[in-house]
Design an enzyme around this catalytic site. Sequence first.
Site, PDB file in Angstrom:
ATOM      1  N   GLU A  36      42.080  44.306  47.546  1.00 24.42           N
ATOM      2  CA  GLU A  36      40.794  44.632  46.935  1.00 24.42           C
ATOM      3  C   GLU A  36      39.721  43.934  47.762  1.00 24.42           C
ATOM      4  O   GLU A  36      39.496  42.731  47.627  1.00 24.42           O
ATOM      5  CB  GLU A  36      40.711  44.143  45.484  1.00 24.42           C
ATOM      6  CG  GLU A  36      39.454  44.679  44.814  1.00 24.42           C
ATOM      7  CD  GLU A  36      38.810  43.768  43.774  1.00 24.42           C
ATOM      8  OE1 GLU A  36      38.032  44.262  42.973  1.00 24.42           O
ATOM      9  OE2 GLU A  36      39.059  42.549  43.791  1.00 24.42           O
TER      10      GLU A  36
ATOM     11  N   ASP B 125      43.766  40.655  44.447  1.00 23.02           N
ATOM     12  CA  ASP B 125      42.422  40.676  43.890  1.00 23.02           C
ATOM     13  C   ASP B 125      41.460  39.856  44.739  1.00 23.02           C
ATOM     14  O   ASP B 125      41.817  38.791  45.241  1.00 23.02           O
ATOM     15  CB  ASP B 125      42.557  40.049  42.480  1.00 23.02           C
ATOM     16  CG  ASP B 125      41.281  40.019  41.705  1.00 23.02           C
ATOM     17  OD1 ASP B 125      40.779  41.094  41.389  1.00 23.02           O
ATOM     18  OD2 ASP B 125      40.798  38.908  41.410  1.00 23.02           O
TER      19      ASP B 125
HETATM   20  C1  GLC Z   1      38.396  42.028  40.571  1.00 23.77           C
HETATM   21  C2  GLC Z   1      38.790  42.768  39.314  1.00 23.77           C
HETATM   22  C3  GLC Z   1      37.812  42.466  38.211  1.00 23.77           C
HETATM   23  C4  GLC Z   1      37.752  40.972  37.988  1.00 23.77           C
HETATM   24  C5  GLC Z   1      37.434  40.243  39.292  1.00 23.77           C
HETATM   25  C6  GLC Z   1      37.600  38.750  39.170  1.00 23.77           C
HETATM   26  O1  GLC Z   1      37.209  42.498  41.084  1.00 23.77           O
HETATM   27  O2  GLC Z   1      38.874  44.144  39.573  1.00 23.77           O
HETATM   28  O3  GLC Z   1      38.149  43.128  37.026  1.00 23.77           O
HETATM   29  O4  GLC Z   1      36.785  40.667  37.022  1.00 23.77           O
HETATM   30  O5  GLC Z   1      38.308  40.652  40.327  1.00 23.77           O
HETATM   31  O6  GLC Z   1      38.961  38.407  39.065  1.00 23.77           O
END
Ligand code: GLC
Length: 561
Positions: free
Chosen positions: A247, A205
Amino acid sequence: MSGIKPEPGWYKDAIIYEVHVKSFLDSNRDGWGDFPGLTAKLDYLQKLGITTLWLLPFTDSPLKDDGYDIRDYYKVYPSYGTMEEFQVFLSEAHKRGLRVITELVMNHTSNTHPWFVSASSSRSSPFRDYYVWSDTPDRYKGTRIIFSDTEKSNWTWEPKTRQYYWHRFFHSQPDLNFDNPKVQDELLTVVKFWFSLGVDGLRCDAVPYLFEREGTNCENLPETHTFIKRLRAEIDREFPDRMLLAEANQWPQDVLPYFGEGDGDEFHMAYHFPLMPRLFIAIAQGDRKPITDILQQTPAIPANCQWAIFLRNHDELTLEMVTDQERDYLWTTYAEDPRMRLNLGIRRRLAPLMGNDRRKIDLMHSLLLTLPGTPILYYGDEIGMGDNVHLGDRNGVRTPMQWSFDRNGGFSTADPSDLYAPPIQNPVYGYQVVNVETQIRYPTSPLNVLRQMIEVRQSSHVFGRGAMTVLHPKNRHVFACLREMGDEVVMVINNLSDRTESVLLDLSRFRGYTPVELFSQTPFPVLERAHFHFTVSPYGYFWLALRPPAFSVRRRKRTGR
Ligand code: GLC
């Protein structure tokens, strides 16, 4: 017994299904989905044809960000079950040949994590340096605010120890300090813990934000890459065949370094964020240009790497990777009601975004399953679930899965008032009409059509691994491309417009070949001329295998026809 065999590059042939344990099935009547519930639905997922599950965060958390605010990296959130139940789920998934990806939230913890509780209790806490502190809120001024609707600054004042702490998301999610080697080691221990349990991949993430440096925008810093290379090297040594997915909501050229450039020594996969909104622009405008432009700007990636592509997920449909003009267009087209907007995005599901037009929903799935990369489906979109703008934050797209027209949509037998969120109940998308049980019963349901598409896609490696050539017919309403691997060729034709279109394709390379429609195995007339003319219905699509003359002869002989 595990049905999972080590298979280099398995993620390239995967179809990933993103699911929230909380939202799938409640087995103990407490109103919250849980691991036994999810385990009970593995057969459904296997039949759908997906190969891999990606679970949203399920470890202990105060749920201020639905579990992305972690209180304990090693404990299952009690409403979701126990660690033993997670392990049963994992081994049942593996028995069915399904792989499992879980979340690795590295950038931050919850402010209720014992590290932060200690760090914020005294400047001399041994954990003080696990987080990023400052006397002034003026450092790292060049850094954008991501949750712009709720946070005014990336710094929040901590009154007890009289300093500000740094956070890229909610103020209840303090950022970890990756300059501290102890933090790096802690996170590597977390990674090894989950891989030792047998998970097949980790979705990492918020990767671009691990480090902070003055004078930069605090994203994609070289220090981040050094850390990721270390992480990857350790994984490769101890856990070959596992996968790391990044991500990184960035432009493709900025994502490229996350694959490790030439040598592919960082992430195996990364999302293609900018492609997603452009699919929505293309289908709204009936014009392929947004898609062809972004594909053109997408660099080649190392051979062992793969894009992860998606239409919708658990977050808002993020509009960070578009121009201001494109964002305004998307907002006016898809979020006329201001409640549909959140931060820089749109909090809606696929079916409502498509005006519940079956042709458009199927076409979007056709694009998702044939563009280069590994497709990710979001739970509920296979049946065309709706959303609920009245629920705060992104909760409107995280409502209970709709299994049947029974109480609570078959998600739970608890009292409706005990559910973590109400199921969708309206005449168009309510569980009484949109549910799995109903859709299993007729062959042209959204569920069954998607299942068939998945089956066709999975009959060949060409979609996950093949090269792509975009075709450029004059008619811009049509997006057509070739996918090729070895001597296998598939041509995909998508009509993005709401009218029947005719399109003339230059197929001189394939003179004498026979296009075979892949869903029905119907052969089309042999390509006798350099150009070939196709007629495609509104929002229609063709997936056509181009079979060389010799192939047809061989096939005819074999079948005796
Ligand atoms: C990522 C996740 C999201 C979350 C963020 C902070 O973007 O997809 O849902 O709020 O990280 O952890």
